[in-house]
Every structure is written in C-alpha cells, then in structure tokens.
Design a protein around this motif. Structure first.
Motif, PDB file in Angstrom:
ATOM      1  N   GLU A  51    -123.697 -46.962   4.099  1.00 14.81           N
ATOM      2  CA  GLU A  51    -122.743 -47.813   3.855  1.00 14.81           C
ATOM      3  C   GLU A  51    -122.540 -48.937   2.623  1.00 14.81           C
ATOM      4  OE1 GLU A  51    -118.398 -48.762   7.036  1.00 14.81           O
ATOM      5  OE2 GLU A  51    -120.337 -48.861   6.866  1.00 14.81           O
ATOM      6  N   TYR A  52    -121.471 -48.697   1.980  1.00 17.39           N
ATOM      7  CA  TYR A  52    -121.871 -49.946   0.424  1.00 17.39           C
ATOM      8  C   TYR A  52    -119.940 -49.696   0.374  1.00 17.39           C
ATOM      9  CZ  TYR A  52    -123.881 -51.849  -2.912  1.00 17.39           C
ATOM     10  OH  TYR A  52    -124.647 -51.850  -4.525  1.00 17.39           O
ATOM     11  N   ASN A  53    -120.405 -51.221  -0.328  1.00 17.22           N
ATOM     12  CA  ASN A  53    -119.715 -50.961  -1.121  1.00 17.22           C
ATOM     13  C   ASN A  53    -119.310 -50.777  -2.200  1.00 17.22           C
ATOM     14  OD1 ASN A  53    -117.879 -52.991   0.704  1.00 17.22           O
ATOM     15  ND2 ASN A  53    -119.197 -54.411   0.164  1.00 17.22           N
ATOM     16  N   VAL A  54    -118.831 -49.948  -2.836  1.00 14.34           N
ATOM     17  CA  VAL A  54    -118.641 -49.345  -4.225  1.00 14.34           C
ATOM     18  C   VAL A  54    -118.164 -49.262  -5.146  1.00 14.34           C
ATOM     19  CG1 VAL A  54    -118.915 -46.740  -4.731  1.00 14.34           C
ATOM     20  CG2 VAL A  54    -119.808 -46.925  -2.700  1.00 14.34           C
ATOM     21  N   PRO A  55    -118.641 -49.689  -5.999  1.00 13.39           N
ATOM     22  CA  PRO A  55    -117.458 -50.513  -7.628  1.00 13.39           C
ATOM     23  C   PRO A  55    -117.280 -48.959  -7.742  1.00 13.39           C
ATOM     24  CG  PRO A  55    -119.965 -49.573  -7.725  1.00 13.39           C
ATOM     25  CD  PRO A  55    -120.258 -49.375  -6.591  1.00 13.39           C
ATOM     26  N   MET A  56    -115.901 -49.689  -7.729  1.00  9.82           N
ATOM     27  CA  MET A  56    -114.889 -48.286  -8.456  1.00  9.82           C
ATOM     28  C   MET A  56    -114.333 -48.485 -10.072  1.00  9.82           C
ATOM     29  SD  MET A  56    -115.295 -45.630  -6.238  1.00  9.82           S
ATOM     30  CE  MET A  56    -114.158 -44.389  -5.958  1.00  9.82           C
ATOM     31  N   LYS A  57    -113.109 -47.829 -11.269  1.00  6.15           N
ATOM     32  CA  LYS A  57    -113.201 -48.142 -11.842  1.00  6.15           C
ATOM     33  C   LYS A  57    -112.352 -49.258 -11.356  1.00  6.15           C
ATOM     34  CE  LYS A  57    -114.279 -44.126 -15.285  1.00  6.15           C
ATOM     35  NZ  LYS A  57    -113.346 -43.458 -16.304  1.00  6.15           N
ATOM     36  N   THR A  58    -111.388 -49.717 -10.955  1.00  9.79           N
ATOM     37  CA  THR A  58    -110.100 -50.278 -10.505  1.00  9.79           C
ATOM     38  C   THR A  58    -110.101 -50.897  -9.269  1.00  9.79           C
ATOM     39  OG1 THR A  58    -108.972 -48.374  -9.277  1.00  9.79           O
ATOM     40  CG2 THR A  58    -108.005 -49.048 -11.534  1.00  9.79           C
ATOM     41  N   SER A  67    -128.173 -43.438 -24.992  1.00  6.90           N
ATOM     42  CA  SER A  67    -128.063 -44.909 -25.824  1.00  6.90           C
ATOM     43  C   SER A  67    -127.031 -45.376 -24.639  1.00  6.90           C
ATOM     44  CB  SER A  67    -126.909 -44.645 -26.691  1.00  6.90           C
ATOM     45  OG  SER A  67    -126.079 -45.648 -27.206  1.00  6.90           O
ATOM     46  N   ILE A  68    -127.070 -46.608 -24.533  1.00  7.56           N
ATOM     47  CA  ILE A  68    -126.938 -47.298 -23.748  1.00  7.56           C
ATOM     48  C   ILE A  68    -126.236 -48.571 -24.112  1.00  7.56           C
ATOM     49  CG2 ILE A  68    -128.191 -47.315 -22.009  1.00  7.56           C
ATOM     50  CD1 ILE A  68    -130.099 -49.974 -22.524  1.00  7.56           C
ATOM     51  N   SER A  69    -125.566 -48.379 -25.639  1.00  8.39           N
ATOM     52  CA  SER A  69    -124.899 -49.774 -25.642  1.00  8.39           C
ATOM     53  C   SER A  69    -123.140 -49.874 -25.438  1.00  8.39           C
ATOM     54  CB  SER A  69    -125.470 -49.325 -27.233  1.00  8.39           C
ATOM     55  OG  SER A  69    -124.335 -48.270 -27.487  1.00  8.39           O
ATOM     56  N   ASP A  70    -122.870 -48.658 -24.824  1.00  8.72           N
ATOM     57  CA  ASP A  70    -121.350 -48.627 -24.771  1.00  8.72           C
ATOM     58  C   ASP A  70    -121.300 -49.538 -23.563  1.00  8.72           C
ATOM     59  OD1 ASP A  70    -119.052 -47.012 -25.164  1.00  8.72           O
ATOM     60  OD2 ASP A  70    -119.228 -47.421 -22.779  1.00  8.72           O
ATOM     61  N   LEU A  71    -120.305 -50.731 -23.344  1.00 10.80           N
ATOM     62  CA  LEU A  71    -120.362 -51.397 -22.225  1.00 10.80           C
ATOM     63  C   LEU A  71    -119.830 -50.653 -21.250  1.00 10.80           C
ATOM     64  CD1 LEU A  71    -117.489 -54.219 -24.232  1.00 10.80           C
ATOM     65  CD2 LEU A  71    -119.829 -54.837 -22.865  1.00 10.80           C
ATOM     66  N   GLU A  72    -119.392 -49.680 -20.776  1.00 12.52           N
ATOM     67  CA  GLU A  72    -119.258 -48.580 -19.679  1.00 12.52           C
ATOM     68  C   GLU A  72    -120.540 -48.645 -18.984  1.00 12.52           C
ATOM     69  OE1 GLU A  72    -116.180 -47.282 -17.519  1.00 12.52           O
ATOM     70  OE2 GLU A  72    -115.747 -49.550 -18.650  1.00 12.52           O
ATOM     71  N   VAL A  73    -121.452 -47.909 -19.795  1.00 16.13           N
ATOM     72  CA  VAL A  73    -122.704 -47.405 -19.493  1.00 16.13           C
ATOM     73  C   VAL A  73    -123.574 -48.662 -19.140  1.00 16.13           C
ATOM     74  CG1 VAL A  73    -124.742 -46.447 -20.533  1.00 16.13           C
ATOM     75  CG2 VAL A  73    -123.278 -45.008 -21.427  1.00 16.13           C
ATOM     76  N   LYS A  85    -122.204 -49.786 -15.187  1.00 19.43           N
ATOM     77  CA  LYS A  85    -122.931 -48.789 -14.151  1.00 19.43           C
ATOM     78  C   LYS A  85    -124.192 -48.786 -14.293  1.00 19.43           C
ATOM     79  CE  LYS A  85    -120.433 -44.732 -15.980  1.00 19.43           C
ATOM     80  NZ  LYS A  85    -118.687 -45.045 -16.891  1.00 19.43           N
ATOM     81  N   ILE A  86    -124.934 -49.657 -15.726  1.00 22.03           N
ATOM     82  CA  ILE A  86    -126.830 -49.958 -14.936  1.00 22.03           C
ATOM     83  C   ILE A  86    -126.867 -50.597 -14.317  1.00 22.03           C
ATOM     84  CG2 ILE A  86    -128.668 -50.738 -15.996  1.00 22.03           C
ATOM     85  CD1 ILE A  86    -127.647 -48.597 -18.352  1.00 22.03           C
ATOM     86  N   GLU A  87    -125.764 -51.997 -14.655  1.00 19.20           N
ATOM     87  CA  GLU A  87    -125.685 -53.214 -13.439  1.00 19.20           C
ATOM     88  C   GLU A  87    -125.409 -52.538 -11.943  1.00 19.20           C
ATOM     89  OE1 GLU A  87    -123.154 -56.968 -13.025  1.00 19.20           O
ATOM     90  OE2 GLU A  87    -123.208 -55.978 -14.882  1.00 19.20           O
ATOM     91  N   ASN A  88    -124.572 -51.776 -11.977  1.00 23.05           N
ATOM     92  CA  ASN A  88    -124.266 -51.152 -10.365  1.00 23.05           C
ATOM     93  C   ASN A  88    -125.165 -50.206  -9.726  1.00 23.05           C
ATOM     94  OD1 ASN A  88    -121.640 -52.867 -11.027  1.00 23.05           O
ATOM     95  ND2 ASN A  88    -120.302 -50.916 -11.660  1.00 23.05           N
ATOM     96  N   THR A  89    -125.587 -49.566 -10.828  1.00 24.29           N
ATOM     97  CA  THR A  89    -126.538 -48.897 -10.202  1.00 24.29           C
ATOM     98  C   THR A  89    -128.063 -49.637  -9.839  1.00 24.29           C
ATOM     99  OG1 THR A  89    -126.355 -47.134 -10.679  1.00 24.29           O
ATOM    100  CG2 THR A  89    -128.558 -47.202 -10.299  1.00 24.29           C
ATOM    101  N   THR A  90    -128.479 -50.723 -10.211  1.00 23.75           N
ATOM    102  CA  THR A  90    -129.093 -51.524 -10.155  1.00 23.75           C
ATOM    103  C   THR A  90    -128.785 -52.116  -8.571  1.00 23.75           C
ATOM    104  OG1 THR A  90    -130.167 -52.280 -12.232  1.00 23.75           O
ATOM    105  CG2 THR A  90    -130.706 -53.963 -10.194  1.00 23.75           C
ATOM    106  N   GLY A  91    -127.711 -52.892  -8.500  1.00 28.18           N
ATOM    107  CA  GLY A  91    -127.058 -53.721  -7.634  1.00 28.18           C
ATOM    108  C   GLY A  91    -126.921 -52.636  -6.362  1.00 28.18           C
ATOM    109  N   TYR A  92    -126.827 -51.067  -6.143  1.00 26.00           N
ATOM    110  CA  TYR A  92    -126.951 -50.347  -5.132  1.00 26.00           C
ATOM    111  C   TYR A  92    -127.903 -50.311  -4.731  1.00 26.00           C
ATOM    112  CZ  TYR A  92    -126.654 -45.811  -2.255  1.00 26.00           C
ATOM    113  OH  TYR A  92    -127.252 -45.276  -1.632  1.00 26.00           O
ATOM    114  N   TYR A  93    -129.100 -49.990  -6.321  1.00 23.32           N
ATOM    115  CA  TYR A  93    -130.814 -50.319  -5.216  1.00 23.32           C
ATOM    116  C   TYR A  93    -131.873 -50.797  -4.852  1.00 23.32           C
ATOM    117  CZ  TYR A  93    -135.919 -49.161  -7.249  1.00 23.32           C
ATOM    118  OH  TYR A  93    -137.661 -49.226  -7.213  1.00 23.32           O
ATOM    119  N   ASN A  94    -131.161 -52.459  -5.210  1.00 15.21           N
ATOM    120  CA  ASN A  94    -132.023 -53.153  -4.461  1.00 15.21           C
ATOM    121  C   ASN A  94    -131.056 -53.698  -3.341  1.00 15.21           C
ATOM    122  OD1 ASN A  94    -132.809 -53.888  -6.787  1.00 15.21           O
ATOM    123  ND2 ASN A  94    -131.588 -55.377  -7.813  1.00 15.21           N
ATOM    124  N   PHE A  95    -129.677 -53.657  -2.964  1.00 11.94           N
ATOM    125  CA  PHE A  95    -128.872 -53.305  -2.041  1.00 11.94           C
ATOM    126  C   PHE A  95    -129.834 -51.834  -0.842  1.00 11.94           C
ATOM    127  CE2 PHE A  95    -126.202 -51.796   1.464  1.00 11.94           C
ATOM    128  CZ  PHE A  95    -125.520 -52.831   2.072  1.00 11.94           C
TER     129      PHE A  95
END
Length: 254
Positions: free
Chosen positions: A189-196, A227-233, A236-246
């Motif tokens: 169970e996780y506090n999942v980041p959604m768009k809103t 490419s990972i220059s887009d802010l949205e990407v 997602k990288i930041e949030n995926t890292t957060g899930y991984y560490n959790f």
C-alpha cells in the motif's frame, strides 16, 4: 455476459524510443519484449516446441493478453476470483523483469467491469495482405486507461473496485490469498502520486530485495536514447525513485 478483471500497462518514453533508435533496433527490442511477456505468463516454465526449440510454456496460463504499440492489455476469461490473483502474480513477474533488467518502465492499473474481446475478424487474403479487426471494448478498459493516464510514476495500482469484488465473491479465498501476497511482498500500500492528487492505493511491488540503494532512475529512464529533459518525465523519475526507496525501507528494511 460476465464481467472481467482487466489490466492495462503503458510503456513510458515510447515516443523517444521509436524516434531515437533505428527501426531494426526497435523491432528487435519488441521481439524480445514479447518473450518477456510470455515468460511472465508461463511463470518462467519452459517447454520444447515441435521444431525442438526451447520456448516458454504458456499452455496453462489463464490470463489473456495483447500488445498494441505501446499498450499491453490483460484480461481474465470471466470473474473467477482465482484469476484476479493470477493476474496480479503475472503482472508482478513481468514488471520485476522489465523495471529491473530490461529497463523498460510501465505504468497502469487493474480494474473490474464490462469487457468484450472478439478475434473472429481476421482474414488472410490470397495476395498475403491481412485484415485484423479484433473487437476490444468495454467500460473496464476505459477505466484502466484512465488510471494509467493519471499515474505519475512507473508502477501499477489495483483499483479498489476490483478488490471489493473479490472480497464479495470469495471472502475466505480473498483473505487467504491477499495475506499470502502481503507475506510474499507481492503488493504494497502506497500514497501514489497522481496528476492532481496523492491517492492511497494498493500497488504491485516490482522492487527486488537485493537491488542497489543508490540506483539512478535518471540513467535507467534515459536508456535507449530516451530524453529526460521534460519536466513531466523528471517528475515521474522523482516519484519512481520515491516508491523504490519506500519499498526498500518498509518491505525489505534496507
């Protein structure tokens, strides 16, 4: 017509993958990708085909699947609660391999509801052209797609309506299998980041217990010239890292 359990996964960075690699490289990658999926469906069991080749044995799988460009759709034959758990089990094997070894990142969800698939529209004409008109429609498919588009990390959530349906249909089985999944660390169970918003949900755990503590998802997301220059990407990288560490901390104590 019985309702079904549906899962939809989307490949992140697909556009860059296509545009920044040769056509031959992309075809080879997806040829292997198809094998990764068969491996998950077969529970990694292999057999020998009529030509003597070693192939994954999908004969006992109860899960249907199809790949359409950057989208994978999975569905059960009916609303059997056992199939719900097999679907989760299959997706976990698949995502563990894709996220950790193939470095192909997926996001999506499992849901429940109306779904119809019919493949009787395939015609092979004398001049070798093919007409393939399978019907894939239903509210459950739309719901799974909407889940996928809202997620802001690489991962898969289990929609609450699917969980409640299994609880209703087979409460004893649900308790037994759900607790086993918790014990085996298949779900978390996780506090999942959604768009809103941030939404607490059950997720399929793709984090292994022996992976490195300082893994660079920026490096992994940019593999195959993406490419990972887009802010949205980057989000997602930041949030995926957060899930991984959790998951490493909470489930694996690392």
């Amino acid at each position: 017509m019985k309702k079904k359990y549906i899962a939809l996964l989307d490949i992140l960075g697909f556009k860059d993958l296509i545009e920044n690699n040769t056509h031959e490289e992309v075809v080879k990658l997806f040829d292997n990708f198809r094998i990764y999926l068969q491996m998950a469906l077969a529970k990694q069991k292999s057999t020998v085909d009529r030509l003597g080749r070693s192939v994954y044995d999908v004969s006992n799988s109860r899960i249907n699947s199809i790949i359409i460009s950057d989208t994978l759709i999975f569905w059960t034959n009916d609303n059997d609660p056992e199939d719900f758990f097999e679907l989760i089990d299959c997706l976990q094997r698949f995502m563990v391999f894709c996220h950790n070894q193939a470095k192909i990142f997926l996001r999506g969800g499992i849901t429940y509801g109306d779904f119809h698939y019919d493949n009787t529209g395939t015609i092979i004409k004398p001049n070798d052209s093919i007409m393939m008109h399978p019907l894939i429609v239903g509210k459950a498919l739309v719901s799974a797609h909407l889940i996928e588009t809202k997620l802001q990390f690489a991962g898969c959530i289990i929609d609450q309506n699917a969980i409640e349906q299994v609880k209703k249909d087979a409460p004893k089985l649900f308790g037994k299998r759900w607790n086993q999944f918790l014990h085996d660390k298949v779900i978390v169970e996780y506090n999942v980041p959604m768009k809103t918003c941030i939404q607490k949900a059950w997720t399929i755990n793709w984090v292994r217990d022996f992976t490195e503590s300082n893994r660079s998802f920026a490096k992994d997301f940019s593999s195959r010239n993406k490419s990972i220059s887009d802010l949205e990407v980057q989000k997602k990288i930041e949030n995926t890292t957060g899930y991984y560490n959790f998951v490493r901390k909470v489930l694996h104590g690392m």
